[in-house]
Design a protein around this motif. Structure first.
Motif, PDB file in Angstrom:
ATOM      1  N   MET A   1      32.761  47.598  33.158  1.00 14.68           N
ATOM      2  CA  MET A   1      34.180  47.337  33.007  1.00 14.68           C
ATOM      3  C   MET A   1      34.389  45.928  32.451  1.00 14.68           C
ATOM      4  O   MET A   1      33.883  44.951  33.014  1.00 14.68           O
ATOM      5  CB  MET A   1      34.888  47.477  34.351  1.00 14.68           C
ATOM      6  N   MET A   2      35.129  45.841  31.363  1.00 12.73           N
ATOM      7  CA  MET A   2      35.424  44.581  30.703  1.00 12.73           C
ATOM      8  C   MET A   2      36.926  44.300  30.743  1.00 12.73           C
ATOM      9  O   MET A   2      37.732  45.211  30.903  1.00 12.73           O
ATOM     10  CB  MET A   2      34.945  44.608  29.247  1.00 12.73           C
ATOM     11  N   SER A   3      37.275  43.053  30.574  1.00 12.98           N
ATOM     12  CA  SER A   3      38.678  42.650  30.516  1.00 12.98           C
ATOM     13  C   SER A   3      39.249  42.962  29.138  1.00 12.98           C
ATOM     14  O   SER A   3      38.731  42.470  28.124  1.00 12.98           O
ATOM     15  CB  SER A   3      38.806  41.156  30.806  1.00 12.98           C
ATOM     16  N   ARG A   4      40.297  43.759  29.109  1.00 17.35           N
ATOM     17  CA  ARG A   4      40.937  44.059  27.825  1.00 17.35           C
ATOM     18  C   ARG A   4      41.500  42.786  27.195  1.00 17.35           C
ATOM     19  O   ARG A   4      41.300  42.537  26.000  1.00 17.35           O
ATOM     20  CB  ARG A   4      42.049  45.083  28.019  1.00 17.35           C
ATOM     21  N   ALA A   5      42.181  41.957  28.006  1.00 22.59           N
ATOM     22  CA  ALA A   5      42.803  40.741  27.468  1.00 22.59           C
ATOM     23  C   ALA A   5      41.759  39.789  26.912  1.00 22.59           C
ATOM     24  O   ALA A   5      41.933  39.220  25.824  1.00 22.59           O
ATOM     25  CB  ALA A   5      43.631  40.058  28.558  1.00 22.59           C
ATOM     26  N   TRP A   6      40.677  39.579  27.645  1.00 22.80           N
ATOM     27  CA  TRP A   6      39.615  38.672  27.189  1.00 22.80           C
ATOM     28  C   TRP A   6      38.967  39.204  25.913  1.00 22.80           C
ATOM     29  O   TRP A   6      38.695  38.444  24.974  1.00 22.80           O
ATOM     30  CB  TRP A   6      38.576  38.539  28.300  1.00 22.80           C
ATOM     31  N   SER A   7      38.730  40.495  25.862  1.00 22.73           N
ATOM     32  CA  SER A   7      38.090  41.093  24.678  1.00 22.73           C
ATOM     33  C   SER A   7      38.991  40.976  23.460  1.00 22.73           C
ATOM     34  O   SER A   7      38.519  40.662  22.351  1.00 22.73           O
ATOM     35  CB  SER A   7      37.750  42.558  24.956  1.00 22.73           C
ATOM     36  N   GLN A   8      40.288  41.220  23.650  1.00 21.60           N
ATOM     37  CA  GLN A   8      41.214  41.098  22.527  1.00 21.60           C
ATOM     38  C   GLN A   8      41.336  39.643  22.075  1.00 21.60           C
ATOM     39  O   GLN A   8      41.367  39.357  20.874  1.00 21.60           O
ATOM     40  CB  GLN A   8      42.575  41.658  22.923  1.00 21.60           C
ATOM     41  N   LYS A   9      41.409  38.728  23.028  1.00 20.38           N
ATOM     42  CA  LYS A   9      41.531  37.307  22.702  1.00 20.38           C
ATOM     43  C   LYS A   9      40.348  36.826  21.873  1.00 20.38           C
ATOM     44  O   LYS A   9      40.500  35.991  20.966  1.00 20.38           O
ATOM     45  CB  LYS A   9      41.625  36.501  23.998  1.00 20.38           C
ATOM     46  N   ASN A  10      39.149  37.364  22.161  1.00 18.78           N
ATOM     47  CA  ASN A  10      37.931  36.877  21.512  1.00 18.78           C
ATOM     48  C   ASN A  10      37.397  37.811  20.432  1.00 18.78           C
ATOM     49  O   ASN A  10      36.274  37.626  19.954  1.00 18.78           O
ATOM     50  CB  ASN A  10      36.858  36.634  22.579  1.00 18.78           C
ATOM     51  N   GLY A  11      38.207  38.796  20.044  1.00 20.10           N
ATOM     52  CA  GLY A  11      37.845  39.644  18.918  1.00 20.10           C
ATOM     53  C   GLY A  11      36.662  40.550  19.164  1.00 20.10           C
ATOM     54  O   GLY A  11      35.898  40.844  18.239  1.00 20.10           O
ATOM     55  N   VAL A  12      36.497  41.010  20.418  1.00 21.56           N
ATOM     56  CA  VAL A  12      35.360  41.881  20.728  1.00 21.56           C
ATOM     57  C   VAL A  12      35.859  43.201  21.328  1.00 21.56           C
ATOM     58  O   VAL A  12      35.297  43.713  22.290  1.00 21.56           O
ATOM     59  CB  VAL A  12      34.341  41.190  21.664  1.00 21.56           C
ATOM     60  N   GLU A  13      36.913  43.740  20.727  1.00 23.99           N
ATOM     61  CA  GLU A  13      37.428  45.026  21.209  1.00 23.99           C
ATOM     62  C   GLU A  13      36.404  46.140  21.034  1.00 23.99           C
ATOM     63  O   GLU A  13      36.411  47.120  21.777  1.00 23.99           O
ATOM     64  CB  GLU A  13      38.706  45.406  20.462  1.00 23.99           C
ATOM     65  N   ALA A  14      35.514  46.005  20.050  1.00 23.45           N
ATOM     66  CA  ALA A  14      34.456  46.992  19.833  1.00 23.45           C
ATOM     67  C   ALA A  14      33.123  46.403  20.248  1.00 23.45           C
ATOM     68  O   ALA A  14      32.908  45.187  20.197  1.00 23.45           O
ATOM     69  CB  ALA A  14      34.406  47.407  18.358  1.00 23.45           C
ATOM     70  N   SER A  15      32.217  47.279  20.651  1.00 22.47           N
ATOM     71  CA  SER A  15      30.876  46.854  21.047  1.00 22.47           C
ATOM     72  C   SER A  15      30.142  46.214  19.867  1.00 22.47           C
ATOM     73  O   SER A  15      30.325  46.604  18.711  1.00 22.47           O
ATOM     74  CB  SER A  15      30.080  48.067  21.544  1.00 22.47           C
ATOM     75  N   GLN A  16      29.312  45.250  20.175  1.00 22.34           N
ATOM     76  CA  GLN A  16      28.417  44.671  19.170  1.00 22.34           C
ATOM     77  C   GLN A  16      27.542  45.765  18.567  1.00 22.34           C
ATOM     78  O   GLN A  16      27.033  46.638  19.271  1.00 22.34           O
ATOM     79  CB  GLN A  16      27.515  43.621  19.823  1.00 22.34           C
ATOM     80  N   ASP A  17      27.348  45.719  17.265  1.00 17.49           N
ATOM     81  CA  ASP A  17      26.384  46.597  16.591  1.00 17.49           C
ATOM     82  C   ASP A  17      25.027  45.902  16.638  1.00 17.49           C
ATOM     83  O   ASP A  17      24.681  45.111  15.766  1.00 17.49           O
ATOM     84  CB  ASP A  17      26.822  46.848  15.148  1.00 17.49           C
ATOM     85  N   PHE A  18      24.274  46.186  17.689  1.00 21.14           N
ATOM     86  CA  PHE A  18      22.996  45.499  17.880  1.00 21.14           C
ATOM     87  C   PHE A  18      22.014  45.848  16.768  1.00 21.14           C
ATOM     88  O   PHE A  18      21.328  44.967  16.232  1.00 21.14           O
ATOM     89  CB  PHE A  18      22.401  45.862  19.243  1.00 21.14           C
ATOM     90  N   ASN A  19      21.928  47.117  16.407  1.00 16.21           N
ATOM     91  CA  ASN A  19      20.989  47.521  15.362  1.00 16.21           C
ATOM     92  C   ASN A  19      21.330  46.881  14.025  1.00 16.21           C
ATOM     93  O   ASN A  19      20.450  46.626  13.203  1.00 16.21           O
ATOM     94  CB  ASN A  19      20.975  49.040  15.218  1.00 16.21           C
TER      95      ASN A  19
END
Length: 551
Positions: free
Chosen positions: A180-198
């Motif tokens: 579970m992640m913070s929606r507000a924190w993710s939106q604030k920091n531009g990480v609404e989508a998961s990192q593409d590790f590959n």
């Protein structure tokens, strides 16, 4: 990341200006925070920092970007799922306090009240909806756990429904590693989508984190150190099972001898992966305590079965591994008992099963391996049209014991005509080969959940963009097996579920898309002042660790 303070957690409006009811609520909140800080201060007076070494770096702090043991060990100290597991590895409430199936296609989760993220913001149903959608995204390596989930729907601040496309009687079992992640924190920091590790994507979530877990991230320095500190407002701070560790350093030390030297010198308190050849010596060392448990997971070889010609082989216009006889020849060529005895120093168990017999429904009779029979292997290669054998590259991660196993296996395969060249790669290069299926012949490990569906779906189902076959490294495809795995997901009757598990594993056993190898004996070596709970999935729960400082 800055330490959370009472002001940051509860806003900066003065108490005097609040309405009476709100004022009482805010006073209770401040008292709770003060009590939490007092508990942390008490722990600090009776604990020393804990320093943990292993051969591996977590690679990223994004909790949805990877589904690897070395990542989970650290990320899930910071982040939490809706459900967790107790000391016996049995499902228990975490961020959800209860759950129930409302109907065949709807599960309702009641959320824990008064939970805050590490930045002090409140955890609500909005964060759950956001996190489920993020974990289902294209780049997420946790999406395979959520197959069949069509939507997460907010009911109220502390209630969420998960909607399904078909019944799923064991959905909660799959949710431990969906963070579970913070929606507000993710939106604030531009990480609404998961990192593409590959895709080697760099995002803010790679080196920063904001979870609800018992520890917050202080700093992540890739391949150097990950530093965590206790989260003073963690909802579980009063649990009687808790230990006393308030600061933790995870240090990747790739060299086996160097890890043990650091333990012996007192620079490190706990080694999660002592080399097999040193376990017997460590057992006799009065300064060291060992924890040991059989691994729930195991190691495999698997093969490219998608391409018409091997990328890393000398056979043209054909792919030998598409022929079951060739796969069976590989199996018969390997003396895994000898490998366990000589290479792994007895710290493992050979297995012919594809999932541990402790996974619900896995038949114990499959645990017996096919015999080591080089003559039979050579005969099978002749029957398949390879009387002179062929050449192929075996991909292996550059972890000492796994490299050593691959070297021994290469020699055994060469004796029957499969001339194997070993290619070792560091973890950040190796794991994309696994998840992107770019290797011709590859060694890897898998740790299942007690419920078998997620493992069967991840390893043996035909690959698809919706999360099926995420770790099907050879892109093996068997429509009949797919149908059985899909039926298992929606089957509510426990007896019938176990029958379907046995049917699926029998198909895998007969077709040999993988060659099962061995299950390790998991060993942790630690200073005798450290006490921990060891789970069979080789992850450590820091919340339960005690580290008594020297007098």
């Amino acid at each position: 990341m800055e330490r959370t303070t009472p002001d940051a957690a509860f806003g900066r409006l003065p108490l005097e200006g609040a309405p009476p009811a709100d004022r009482r609520s805010r006073i209770r909140g401040v008292r709770l925070v003060v009590a939490c800080f007092a508990a942390i201060a008490m722990w600090s007076a009776h604990a020393a920092p804990l320093r943990i070494a292993s051969g591996f770096d977590p690679q990223t702090m994004d909790p949805h970007a990877l589904a690897l043991l070395y990542h989970s060990r650290i990320a899930f100290q910071v982040y939490e799922g809706l459900v967790g597991r107790d000391e016996r590895f049995i499902l228990e409430p975490a961020l959800a306090v209860s759950w129930q199936a409302l109907d065949a296609k709807t599960w309702r989760f009641k959320l824990r009240p008064n939970v805050v993220f590490h930045d002090g913001t409140r955890f609500t149903a909005d964060d759950v909806v956001f996190s489920i959608e993020r974990a289902m995204g294209q780049a997420s390596q946790r999406s395979f756990l959520l197959k069949g989930v069509t939507q997460a729907r907010r009911v109220d601040d502390l209630t969420v429904d998960l909607l399904l496309d078909s019944p799923d009687a064991v959905l909660p079992e799959k949710l431990q590693f969906v963070s579970m992640m913070s929606r507000a924190w993710s939106q604030k920091n531009g990480v609404e989508a998961s990192q593409d590790f590959n895709g080697k994507q760099e995002t803010f979530a790679v080196r920063n984190a904001n979870g609800t877990g018992p520890y917050r991230l202080v700093r992540y320095e890739p391949d150097v150190r990950t530093t965590l500190q206790a989260h003073p407002q963690w909802w579980g701070a009063g649990d009687k099972r808790n230990g006393n560790v308030t600061e933790v350093s995870f240090v990747p030390i790739k060299q086996d001898a160097t890890r043990l030297a650091a333990l012996a010198s007192g620079e490190i308190d706990l080694v999660l992966d002592p080399p097999f050849q040193d376990v017997q010596r460590l057992q006799a060392d009065p300064r060291v305590a060992l924890l040991q448990i059989p691994d729930l997971g195991q190691q495999y070889f698997t093969f490219d079965q998608a391409r018409d010609e091997l990328v890393a082989g000398d056979v043209k216009d054909r792919n030998p591994f598409k022929d079951r006889r060739v796969r069976q020849a590989v199996y018969h060529a390997l003396d895994v008992e000898l490998i366990v005895r000589q290479v792994l120093r007895g710290q493992a168990t050979p297995t012919g099963a594809f999932l541990s017999t402790r996974v619900d429904g896995s038949p114990p009779e499959f645990d017996r391996r096919l015999p080591h029979d080089p003559a039979r292997a050579r005969a099978l290669l002749r029957e398949a049209g390879y009387p002179n054998g062929f050449s192929v590259t075996l991909d292996c991660v550059n972890i000492a014991y796994r490299e050593n196993v691959c070297q021994a296996a290469s020699a055994m395969l060469s004796q029957v005509g499969i001339r194997t060249s070993l290619r070792s790669s560091p973890t950040n290069q190796f794991f994309p080969k696994l998840s992107q299926a770019t290797a011709s012949f590859i060694e890897f490990g898998w740790t299942p959940q007690p419920d078998p569906w997620s493992s069967l779906n991840a390893l043996f189902h035909t690959w698809s963009a919706d999360g099926a076959g995420t770790f099907n490294a050879g892109r093996y495809s068997n429509p009949k097996l797919d149908a059985t795995i899909d039926a298992l997901r929606v089957e509510p009757d426990l007896v019938r579920r176990r029958q379907l598990v046995a049917e699926a594993l029998r198909m895998v056993h007969d077709d040999l898309p993988y060659v099962p190898l061995y299950r390790r004996t998991l060993t942790w070596a630690m200073d005798k002042k450290v006490r921990a709970v060891q789970w069979p999935n080789d992850t450590i729960e820091l919340r339960w660790v005690r580290h008594d400082p020297p007098p």
